[in-house]
Design an enzyme around this catalytic site. Structure first.
Site, PDB file in Angstrom:
ATOM      1  N   GLU A  45      31.969  43.429  41.819  1.00  0.00           N
ATOM      2  CA  GLU A  45      32.658  42.212  42.247  1.00  0.00           C
ATOM      3  C   GLU A  45      33.189  42.377  43.665  1.00  0.00           C
ATOM      4  O   GLU A  45      33.067  41.475  44.506  1.00  0.00           O
ATOM      5  CB  GLU A  45      33.807  41.920  41.283  1.00  0.00           C
ATOM      6  CG  GLU A  45      34.710  40.773  41.713  1.00  0.00           C
ATOM      7  CD  GLU A  45      36.083  40.875  41.094  1.00  0.00           C
ATOM      8  OE1 GLU A  45      37.010  40.271  41.658  1.00  0.00           O
ATOM      9  OE2 GLU A  45      36.238  41.542  40.054  1.00  0.00           O
ATOM     10  N   ASP A  49      31.703  39.977  46.765  1.00  0.00           N
ATOM     11  CA  ASP A  49      32.565  39.086  47.547  1.00  0.00           C
ATOM     12  C   ASP A  49      32.245  39.208  49.038  1.00  0.00           C
ATOM     13  O   ASP A  49      32.203  38.213  49.760  1.00  0.00           O
ATOM     14  CB  ASP A  49      34.025  39.441  47.273  1.00  0.00           C
ATOM     15  CG  ASP A  49      34.991  38.616  48.104  1.00  0.00           C
ATOM     16  OD1 ASP A  49      34.996  37.387  47.958  1.00  0.00           O
ATOM     17  OD2 ASP A  49      35.739  39.201  48.906  1.00  0.00           O
ATOM     18  N   ASP A 118      34.466  36.060  39.050  1.00  0.00           N
ATOM     19  CA  ASP A 118      34.316  37.504  39.282  1.00  0.00           C
ATOM     20  C   ASP A 118      32.909  37.974  38.926  1.00  0.00           C
ATOM     21  O   ASP A 118      32.296  38.757  39.662  1.00  0.00           O
ATOM     22  CB  ASP A 118      35.329  38.281  38.444  1.00  0.00           C
ATOM     23  CG  ASP A 118      36.760  38.096  38.925  1.00  0.00           C
ATOM     24  OD1 ASP A 118      36.956  37.571  40.036  1.00  0.00           O
ATOM     25  OD2 ASP A 118      37.683  38.476  38.173  1.00  0.00           O
ATOM     26  N   GLU A 121      30.256  37.003  41.489  1.00  0.00           N
ATOM     27  CA  GLU A 121      30.285  37.900  42.644  1.00  0.00           C
ATOM     28  C   GLU A 121      29.618  39.235  42.308  1.00  0.00           C
ATOM     29  O   GLU A 121      28.909  39.817  43.135  1.00  0.00           O
ATOM     30  CB  GLU A 121      31.734  38.130  43.092  1.00  0.00           C
ATOM     31  CG  GLU A 121      32.366  36.900  43.731  1.00  0.00           C
ATOM     32  CD  GLU A 121      33.837  37.077  44.039  1.00  0.00           C
ATOM     33  OE1 GLU A 121      34.386  36.267  44.817  1.00  0.00           O
ATOM     34  OE2 GLU A 121      34.450  38.020  43.490  1.00  0.00           O
TER      35      GLU A 121
END
Length: 227
Positions: A45, A49, A118, A121
């Site tokens: 995650e 991002d 989450d 990502e």
């Protein structure tokens, strides 16, 4: 590792066939079901991002070559924030393949915005690690495509918009006060008030403090702008 038919179908929905299927499995594994031999998706995650941010920044620059940094920043924030990731996750039905512990499943984890965002990502990072930047970039642009073209200049999160409203009127930044918390520990519900120095305020309730703050800010901003 051989993927199940369900995960193969998910691969088709996101448009990437994994050479290393274990990366996809890890991306879909929530912390509630992890163990010493089963890693969760938190590290992926973190990486995803950053990959998403780079792709969105480049896409926005190419989409509008005359836009200033001040115009691009709110568009960027709208495209990479957790809410946008969760929307994309719902469109590819990520929730149906998310691996959750029993308590998270019983509390509706497959529909929770934070968990879906989450995991989306993490999937981006899994594709990046599996095939490199180009496959990840292609997947992101395909899944986010229409959002990039339609995102508005003022598409900023409600807390930022409310703060800017207050600053423009020489007011102190909004304050967010927790009014109450209910529900079990694994699925708490928060009630938050957004307050301004001029006495205006609005309340909202949600499954996380962040969501409740955003909802309260949005409610207050809507009231102020319609007054």
């Amino acid at each position: 590792m051989k993927l199940s038919a369900e995960l193969r179908a998910f691969e088709a929905r996101i448009g990437h066939r994994f050479a290393r299927p274990e990366l996809l499995v890890r991306a879909l594994t929530h912390g509630s079901v992890s163990s010493t031999t089963r890693a969760d998706n938190q590290r992926l995650e973190f990486l995803g991002d950053r990959v998403l941010g780079l792709v969105m920044a480049e896409a926005l620059l190419l989409d509008d070559k005359k836009a200033t940094e001040g115009q691009l920043a709110p568009r960027f924030n709208a495209l990479v924030r957790k809410e946008a990731c969760a929307e994309v996750a719902r469109e590819v039905d990520l929730g149906s393949v998310l691996k959750l512990g029993r308590s998270e499943m019983l509390s509706g984890g497959r529909r929770k915005q934070a968990l879906l965002g989450d995991a989306m990502e993490a999937v981006i990072a899994a594709v990046y690690r599996d095939g490199g930047f180009e496959p990840a970039r292609e997947m992101i642009l395909r899944l986010w495509g229409r959002r990039i073209q339609s995102v508005e200049e003022d598409a900023r999160d409600p807390k930022t918009a409310l703060q800017e409203w207050a600053q423009a009127r020489r007011l102190a930044p909004p304050k967010y006060v927790e009014l109450g918390r209910s529900g079990p520990d694994h699925a708490p519900v928060f009630t938050i008030a957004a307050r301004l120095d001029n006495g205006e305020e609005a309340e909202a309730t949600a499954g996380s403090k962040r969501q409740a703050e955003q909802a309260a800010a949005k409610a207050l901003l809507n009231r102020l702008e319609s007054a």
